[in-house]
Write an enzyme that holds these catalytic residues in place. Sequence first.
Site, PDB file in Angstrom:
ATOM      1  CE  LYS A  26      48.473  -4.894  12.365  1.00  0.00           C
ATOM      2  NZ  LYS A  26      47.026  -5.181  12.420  1.00  0.00           N
ATOM      3  NE  ARG A  73      47.766   0.063  18.050  1.00  0.00           N
ATOM      4  CZ  ARG A  73      48.141   0.905  17.091  1.00  0.00           C
ATOM      5  NH1 ARG A  73      49.153   1.734  17.309  1.00  0.00           N
ATOM      6  NH2 ARG A  73      47.524   0.937  15.923  1.00  0.00           N
ATOM      7  CG  HIS A 116      44.323   2.584  12.703  1.00  0.00           C
ATOM      8  ND1 HIS A 116      43.416   2.888  13.700  1.00  0.00           N
ATOM      9  CD2 HIS A 116      45.016   1.500  13.145  1.00  0.00           C
ATOM     10  CE1 HIS A 116      43.569   2.025  14.702  1.00  0.00           C
ATOM     11  NE2 HIS A 116      44.520   1.180  14.383  1.00  0.00           N
ATOM     12  CE1 TYR A 143      43.688   1.246  19.291  1.00  0.00           C
ATOM     13  CE2 TYR A 143      43.566  -1.068  18.705  1.00  0.00           C
ATOM     14  CZ  TYR A 143      44.190  -0.028  19.370  1.00  0.00           C
ATOM     15  OH  TYR A 143      45.305  -0.280  20.113  1.00  0.00           O
TER      16      TYR A 143
END
Length: 319
Positions: free
Chosen positions: A174, A258, A281, A290
């Site tokens: 990301k 994941r 992250h 998560y």
Amino acid sequence: MAGLIEGYRNHIEVERAMSPRTVSSYLRDVEAFLAEAFPGDEDPSTSALQDGKEAVRRHLAGLRRRGCRPATIDRHLAAIRSFFRYLLLTDRIERIPPVVQTSRGGRRRELPHDLSLENVEALLGLPDLDTARGMRDRALLEMVYGLGLRLAEVVGLNLGDLDFPDHRVRVLGKGNRERIMPLDGVARKYLRLYLGQRCGPEAALAVEDGILPGNLRNTPVFFGRGERRIARRTVQAMVARYCRELAGMKGVSPHTLRHAFATHLLDGGAGIRMVQELLGHRNLATTQIYTHLSRSRLREAYDTAHPRAANRKPKKDES
């Protein structure tokens, strides 16, 4: 209005390095907000933007009246927050309206469907390795579970990202953030088998030796139909298809694998900061939400560490 939007586009696309999908969503949501908040105004004044509190509330109320899901409202809010931060950064406003900072769409952050190690092994064993598609599917599933890759990350892998000699792979996550992941074990084994079948012995040997010709570096690792890069929906449909063959495996997606990667690492004793790095992250809080510890591991930690635990074995100096 066009100049304001174009400046914001450049900010999130270049300076913030957001993904193309996020850029598209944010621009669409911000344009909808501005069109509703300042109809017919091509260049809203600083004071109008500064006093955008009621406009934001009306926009959110309108989304709720139209029956938008909480996740959609949260996405609009994220886009509007990002836009107001851009306005603050460029001195178009002096402060961000509090309603922009505190509003919520109401979405609950739920943990993904949990998979035991037995479930994962059963799922990974389903592809037929005697077929080209089955070999591709096995290699792809092993990469997702073995490296904890996001759907976009595994789909976006190129041959040039693989470094077999040094046992690692470059992953673009990301915000175009790059991380280097280990390429070992079962994932490496099935990736080699798949590449040998898919690319031919000469190209596969070049990949393994790390001497890939420049014209092959941007070649996708995983192909779909028509010699094109495999699509995200193809991967999602593939996982769903295999899960239908297993009892009690409803609601499983590539992202579930994941999640299993992370929880199985934690169950095996990995530290949460290491898991954070492997998942890519930025914030540790994201990893804490998560991932979750298994009940058995929580019980084990409690029994081992707490002085009043019923099953704790006393140390020699305590007996």
